[in-house]
Design a protein around this motif. Structure first.
Motif, short mmCIF file in Angstrom:
data_model
loop_
_atom_site.label_atom_id
_atom_site.label_comp_id
_atom_site.label_asym_id
_atom_site.label_seq_id
_atom_site.Cartn_x
_atom_site.Cartn_y
_atom_site.Cartn_z
N ASP A 129 0.07 4.46 -1.46
CA ASP A 129 0.50 3.07 -1.36
C ASP A 129 1.53 2.77 -2.44
N HIS A 132 2.86 -2.77 -4.48
CA HIS A 132 2.66 -4.14 -3.96
C HIS A 132 3.11 -5.17 -4.99
N ASN A 159 -1.41 -3.51 -6.50
CA ASN A 159 -2.05 -2.20 -6.55
C ASN A 159 -2.21 -1.87 -8.03
#
Length: 182
Positions: A129, A132, A159
Motif C-alpha cells: 500500500d 495514504h 498508513n
C-alpha cells in the motif's frame, strides 16, 4: 525484585512521546534528534529525513520555523527534507498518529507534490500500500507558500506502518529513477 517488562516498556514509550520535552526543543534540536541523510545520483546528492515525536501542528508553530529550517538544510547541504511526525493520540487507546511534511529549499512546490504522489503509489513496498497521504492545512504554516525560500507541503499519513527506514530508501529510488535534480 525484577521490574515488570511491560511497565518498563510503557514508561519508556511515554517518555519518548513526552510533549513537554519536545516543546522545549528548538527547531534545530528537534530535527537533529533523529535525523538521517540519504544520497542519490552519480554525484551523491543528499536529502534528509527527520523524525519528530510531536504533532505536526505543534512543531510548525515553533518560533523562527522557516529560517531555522533553511539554516538546518544549509548546514546539512540538502535542499529536500522529509519531516516525519509521530505522536500518541489523546483518545482512549493512545494509538500512534503519523503526519508528514515535505520541505524544499529553493525548489518548486510542484516537485513536493510529485514526491507526495509517488509516496501514495499503492505499488510501493509499504505492505502493498502507499502512505495514504492526505493534504492538511496548518494555519500558522501556510502549505505550499514559499517563505525564506522554504516551501512546505503537509499531510496526514493514514498508513502508519512505514517508518524512515522504508521511506528514505524508497525516495532514493524515486530520485534516481526520475532524474530530478534537487
Amino acid at each position: 525484585p525484577r521490574p515488570d517488562p511491560s511497565k518498563l516498556f510503557n514508561l519508556l514509550q511515554d517518555a519518548k512521546y513526552n510533549q513537554a520535552f519536545w516543546s522545549t526543543l528548538s527547531v534545530d534540536d528537534s530535527l537533529r534528534y533523529d535525523y538521517k541523510d540519504f544520497a542519490f545520483g552519480e554525484t551523491g546528492t543528499l536529502f534528509g529525513v527527520s523524525t519528530v515525536l510531536m504533532p505536526m501542528e505543534s512543531f510548525l508553530s515553533k518560533r523562527r520555523l522557516r529560517s531555522s529550517l533553511r539554516q538546518f538544510m544549509d548546514e546539512e547541504k540538502i535542499s529536500f527534507l522529509v519531516l516525519m511526525f509521530a505522536s500518541r493520540s489523546q483518545v482512549e487507546g493512545g494509538g500512534i498518529h503519523r503526519q508528514l511534511s515535505l520541505c524544499g529549499k529553493d525548489i518548486p512546490t510542484d516537485l513536493l507534490l510529485r514526491v507526495a504522489e509517488y509516496l501514495n503509489n499503492p505499488g510501493l513496498d509499504f505492505g502493498g500500500d502507499g502512505l495514504h497521504l492526505q493534504p492538511v492545512s496548518v494555519a500558522h504554516a501556510a502549505t505550499g507558500l514559499t517563505n525564506r525560500g522554504i516551501a512546505i507541503q503537509n499531510f496526514d499519513q493514514k498508513n502508519i506502518q512505514p517508518s524512515r527506514k522504508q521511506i528514505g530508501p524508497i525516495l532514493e529510488l524515486f530520485f534516481n529513477a526520475s532524474g530530478i535534480n534537487i
